[in-house]
Scaffold this active site. Structure first.
Site, PDB file in Angstrom:
ATOM      1  N   GLU A 187       0.719  -1.092  -0.214  1.00 34.53           N
ATOM      2  CA  GLU A 187       0.151   0.139  -0.020  1.00 34.53           C
ATOM      3  C   GLU A 187       0.856   1.263   0.068  1.00 34.53           C
ATOM      4  O   GLU A 187       0.469   2.305   0.365  1.00 34.53           O
ATOM      5  CB  GLU A 187      -1.073   0.069   1.148  1.00 34.53           C
ATOM      6  CG  GLU A 187      -1.492  -1.297   1.590  1.00 34.53           C
ATOM      7  CD  GLU A 187      -2.524  -1.889   0.549  1.00 34.53           C
ATOM      8  OE1 GLU A 187      -2.626  -1.166  -0.606  1.00 34.53           O
ATOM      9  OE2 GLU A 187      -3.174  -2.997   0.690  1.00 34.53           O
ATOM     10  N   ASP A 351      -1.657  -0.771  -9.909  1.00 36.96           N
ATOM     11  CA  ASP A 351      -1.863  -2.199  -9.672  1.00 36.96           C
ATOM     12  C   ASP A 351      -1.702  -2.904 -11.155  1.00 36.96           C
ATOM     13  O   ASP A 351      -2.607  -2.434 -11.895  1.00 36.96           O
ATOM     14  CB  ASP A 351      -3.200  -2.255  -8.849  1.00 36.96           C
ATOM     15  CG  ASP A 351      -3.130  -2.143  -7.505  1.00 36.96           C
ATOM     16  OD1 ASP A 351      -2.132  -2.446  -6.874  1.00 36.96           O
ATOM     17  OD2 ASP A 351      -4.265  -1.557  -6.959  1.00 36.96           O
TER      18      ASP A 351
END
Length: 534
Positions: A187, A351
């Site tokens: 993250e 991502d």
């Protein structure tokens, strides 16, 4: 040459393995990602290499994803699932009415067959496909921390942070045969002092979100357009906010174009129930099967009114958007080089599943981007390791505590919905540390197996995915159950260990189900080995 472009794809899934069931509902996360993102991207890398189109991509592969790549039971399920989809496509060619639908059914059939062929070519383990392109120099592979644990929330238990980093580095080396030079922190979670841990384990660079630079202890001379060096000598690269906005914005990003495939219109929900039942979840719950006949059309168009998808029109859109993105990057570097009088470094991390899973045409967008970029000389692709070697000096700064979650800090992983998790994790980490120290010299193979399995359960409970899922409100029951299950398994094993009453059958079952990190050593939690001084 006026500037550099560093494209980073972060690849991660939580470890989901239910070997004693047919394809489990959550295991579909894996098969969907493989069929829609990982294989299409690897095949795109192959095409670029065959065409001799220059490209550079940095790919982080989380240790849990790598462990799933080599899970033979899971990959057998993937193969069977794909074969079933081929069967469904053949039925579809008979069922659908229009020529356009028949072409799409055939397109999906050929696509699934290609995926099966690719899987066979790498022996079922996609890590081999990534390694091939790393060896050719087109991609730089980097690691991630072990189970994607959110490290800022572990900072008060530094042994837990070290375990996450050490296992990440070791797992990467086991899969690829060499140590990673950099890391994607789960993250993008960073806190002051974490760079010292990264240095200890030989990691030379990491990534942060833009505000980690903007609120650093000093303002960077080059804003986010040049890596900085932390006090411990590790390099930090910051995300370019413009690139993120242009590609991934929910309102203005490319994936919202009406010509692209509509994600939420799927045969698994559209088809007659008895017809699709053999291809949806065994429980009878309708799920996506990846066969989608409609395009976005417009944001205002209801799902049941969407127009049919045209592959040709979608490919045109992907090429137009790739050219537009390239022009925006060229304009950006030309402006920035005038501002700084030195070539800027644009870092664009995403991502991996954005390309293919969420944005079906994303791999073709990237392919066109590299093809078009090969026709100009103002923008040069580079990996982080190449950038670090490129310049003579770097500003030494301490990035601000940060993440790439909503709001930029830590509240996605610690809020009123999920804060109940932390006391349990803190408690079992302390217990693991005490046991690792107490049993440090243990030689009984059965007790060693128990202690190693306890560490696996702890690491699996730490995944950032569970609090994220609870925050966003999707699959909450599964996430809550996973945390409770791993904590309970840890405590059960602890009781058996201290009472010297180990249930060998139960231990074997847990080793089969939670079978990550085969060579893990619980002594790591006592502050020992695995990581070497960098």
């Amino acid at each position: 040459m006026n500037g550099y472009f560093v494209l980073v794809l972060h690849s991660h899934l939580p470890y989901v393995n239910h070997p004693n069931h047919d394809l489990y509902l959550e295991e579909r996360w894996y098969v969907e990602a493989v069929l829609e993102s990982y294989i299409p991207l690897l095949m795109m890398f192959d095409r670029l290499q065959e065409r001799k189109v220059p490209f550079k991509i940095t790919v982080s592969l989380s240790p849990t994803l790598l462990e799933m790549f080599r899970n033979t039971v899971l990959n057998e399920k993937l193969k069977n699932y794909t074969q079933k989809l081929v069967e469904l496509c053949e039925k579809e060619q008979e069922r659908v009415k229009t020529h356009q639908e028949k072409e799409l059914a055939n397109f999906y059939r050929e696509r699934f067959l290609s995926c099966l062929s690719y899987l066979e070519s790498v022996g079922g383990n996609l890590a081999k496909g990534f390694k091939k392109h790393a060896e050719s120099g087109n991609i730089e592979l980097i690691t991630c921390n072990a189970t994607h644990g959110f490290l800022p929330l572990m900072r008060h238990q530094p042994f837990a942070v070290e375990a996450q980093i050490a296992v990440g580095v070791e797992t990467f080396a086991q899969h690829f045969g060499f140590k990673p030079k950099g890391v994607w922190l789960a993250e993008c979670g960073y806190y002051s002092g974490l760079d010292e841990v990264l240095k200890k384990y030989g990691l030379g660079f990491f990534f942060v979100d833009s505000h980690a630079f903007w609120y650093a202890d000093e303002r960077p001379y080059f804003d986010v357009y040049r890596p900085i060096m932390t006090p411990s000598g590790v390099f930090a690269f910051a995300r370019d906010p413009d690139s993120s906005e242009q590609v991934w914005s929910a309102t203005t990003g490319y994936p919202g174009d009406g010509r692209y495939r509509e994600f939420y219109r799927d045969l698994g929900f559209d088809g007659d129930y008895e017809y699709v039942r053999p291809y949806i979840d065994k429980s009878g719950v309708r799920v996506n099967v990846g066969i989608k006949y409609h395009r976005i059309t417009s944001k205002e168009t209801p799902l049941d009114k969407k127009c049919l998808y045209s592959r040709e029109d979608a490919m045109t859109a992907a090429r137009e958007h790739a050219i537009d993105f390239l022009n925006k990057k060229l304009a950006q570097v030309n402006t920035l080089i005038e501002t700084f009088n030195q070539p800027p470094v644009i870092v664009a991390p995403f991502d991996t599943e954005l390309f293919g899973h969420w944005w079906f045409e994303g791999p073709e967008f990237l392919e066109n981007f590299f093809v078009e970029a090969s026709k100009q000389k103002q923008l040069k692709f580079a990996t982080p390791s190449e950038i670090i070697e490129r310049f003579d000096s770097y500003q030494v700064l301490t990035p601000a505590d940060s993440s790439w979650g909503n709001g930029g800090y830590f509240d996605t992983w610690l809020n009123g919905k999920n804060d109940w998790i932390q006391p349990h994790l803190v408690e079992i980490r302390d217990r693991m540390k005490r046991l690792a120290e107490t049993y440090f010299e243990e030689r009984d193979p059965l007790k060693v197996r128990v202690l190693n399995q306890m560490l696996r359960e702890l690491l699996l409970a730490e995944a950032s995915d569970w609090p994220f899922i609870i925050t966003t409100g999707t699959s909450v029951e599964y996430a809550v159950n996973r945390i409770k299950t791993h904590v309970k398994r840890f405590l059960d094993l602890e009781q058996q260990l201290v009472k010297d009453n180990i249930d060998g059958q139960q231990l074997a079952r847990l080793e089969q189900e939670d079978n990550v990190f085969a060579s893990i050593d619980y002594r790591l939690y006592a502050g020992s080995h695995i990581g070497k001084e960098g």
